[in-house]
Design a protein around this motif. Sequence first.
Motif, short mmCIF file in Angstrom:
data_model
loop_
_atom_site.label_atom_id
_atom_site.label_comp_id
_atom_site.label_asym_id
_atom_site.label_seq_id
_atom_site.Cartn_x
_atom_site.Cartn_y
_atom_site.Cartn_z
N LEU A 133 42.49 45.78 31.89
CA LEU A 133 41.64 45.38 33.00
C LEU A 133 42.52 44.78 34.08
CD1 LEU A 133 38.56 45.08 33.77
CD2 LEU A 133 38.86 42.67 33.19
N THR A 134 42.44 45.34 35.26
CA THR A 134 43.19 44.82 36.40
C THR A 134 42.24 44.05 37.30
OG1 THR A 134 44.71 46.70 36.33
CG2 THR A 134 44.65 45.42 38.38
N ALA A 135 42.49 42.74 37.44
CA ALA A 135 41.70 41.89 38.33
C ALA A 135 42.39 41.87 39.69
CB ALA A 135 41.58 40.49 37.77
N THR A 136 41.60 42.11 40.73
CA THR A 136 42.12 42.11 42.10
C THR A 136 41.46 40.97 42.86
OG1 THR A 136 42.31 44.51 41.98
CG2 THR A 136 42.38 43.52 44.17
N ALA A 137 42.28 40.20 43.57
CA ALA A 137 41.77 39.05 44.33
C ALA A 137 41.63 39.43 45.80
CB ALA A 137 42.72 37.87 44.19
N THR A 138 40.58 38.92 46.42
CA THR A 138 40.37 39.03 47.87
C THR A 138 40.27 37.62 48.41
OG1 THR A 138 39.19 41.12 47.59
CG2 THR A 138 38.89 39.96 49.68
N GLY A 139 41.14 37.26 49.35
CA GLY A 139 41.17 35.91 49.90
C GLY A 139 39.98 35.63 50.80
N THR A 182 46.39 23.05 50.73
CA THR A 182 46.74 24.44 50.44
C THR A 182 45.69 25.10 49.55
OG1 THR A 182 48.08 23.80 48.52
CG2 THR A 182 49.23 24.03 50.64
N THR A 183 44.64 24.39 49.22
CA THR A 183 43.58 24.93 48.35
C THR A 183 42.96 26.17 48.97
OG1 THR A 183 43.12 22.72 47.52
CG2 THR A 183 41.42 24.40 47.17
N ALA A 184 42.84 27.21 48.17
CA ALA A 184 42.25 28.47 48.65
C ALA A 184 41.09 28.87 47.74
CB ALA A 184 43.31 29.57 48.65
N ALA A 238 43.82 28.77 43.08
CA ALA A 238 44.21 29.66 44.17
C ALA A 238 44.78 28.77 45.27
CB ALA A 238 43.02 30.46 44.68
N THR A 239 45.99 29.08 45.73
CA THR A 239 46.65 28.24 46.73
C THR A 239 47.32 29.06 47.81
OG1 THR A 239 48.65 28.12 45.39
CG2 THR A 239 47.09 26.32 45.13
N PHE A 240 47.23 28.55 49.04
CA PHE A 240 47.98 29.12 50.15
C PHE A 240 49.44 28.71 50.01
CE2 PHE A 240 43.76 29.23 52.11
CZ PHE A 240 43.81 30.41 52.84
N ALA A 241 50.33 29.51 50.58
CA ALA A 241 51.76 29.20 50.54
C ALA A 241 52.05 27.89 51.29
CB ALA A 241 52.58 30.34 51.13
N ASP A 242 51.28 27.61 52.35
CA ASP A 242 51.38 26.33 53.06
C ASP A 242 50.01 26.03 53.66
OD1 ASP A 242 51.20 27.27 55.91
OD2 ASP A 242 53.08 28.26 55.41
N LYS A 270 47.94 34.86 55.56
CA LYS A 270 48.80 33.96 54.79
C LYS A 270 48.69 34.29 53.31
CE LYS A 270 49.00 29.69 56.21
NZ LYS A 270 50.26 29.52 56.89
N THR A 271 49.81 34.23 52.62
CA THR A 271 49.85 34.55 51.19
C THR A 271 49.05 33.53 50.39
OG1 THR A 271 52.00 35.60 51.41
CG2 THR A 271 51.36 34.89 49.20
N VAL A 272 48.21 34.05 49.48
CA VAL A 272 47.44 33.23 48.54
C VAL A 272 47.82 33.66 47.13
CG1 VAL A 272 45.14 32.63 47.69
CG2 VAL A 272 45.50 33.00 50.14
N SER A 273 48.25 32.69 46.32
CA SER A 273 48.60 32.96 44.92
C SER A 273 47.46 32.50 44.02
CB SER A 273 49.88 32.21 44.54
OG SER A 273 50.95 32.66 45.35
N VAL A 274 47.07 33.37 43.10
CA VAL A 274 45.97 33.09 42.18
C VAL A 274 46.54 33.02 40.77
CG1 VAL A 274 43.71 33.84 41.38
CG2 VAL A 274 44.45 34.41 43.71
#
Length: 173
Positions: free
Chosen positions: A20-26, A35-37, A58-62, A69-73
């Motif tokens: 199962l591949t989970a895909t995130a949409t910001g 930085t909370t996303a 989920a966090t923004f890079a800054d 802006k990059t969001v890491s989950v």
Amino acid sequence: NNYSCSFVNNTAGVINVRQLTATATGVNKVYDGTTTATVTLSDNRVSGDVLTASYTAATFADRTVGTSKTVSVSGISITGTDAANYQLASTTATTTADITSRPITVTAAVNTKTYDRTTSAAATPTVTSGTLAAGDAGSFTETYDSANVGTSKTLTPTGTVKDAGDVDVTSNY
């Protein structure tokens, strides 16, 4: 009618778990000093299967205003009736989202002074619409449009907003 047919079960069959591949949409947000996303998750489950994908962070890079802006989950997991039929390909994902400026209105205060050849004003402008993000503080001043004597003089506010670490974050407003 010419045959007698018997069916015999074989217990050596195997059904493997599906990847199962989970895909995130910001989700875009207004500047809040963190930085909370927030993201929404989608996946490639078999149609009709019942499961829920969730994440722990989920966090923004800054934390500054910007687009794409990059969001890491992290901490992606699945639960539900059909979850045991799946194995997550990854418990992390990356996506992008925007942080937009936080709208505030800074209004000059009424001020009266005796002519002194300067445009300085003693009154302090205030935020009259919107709010500063938690931990941010404004430092506002105002000036007259000219130093000459008169009534109905225009007072123009200006200033900066700094975070708790004394970093100028005015561009986020």
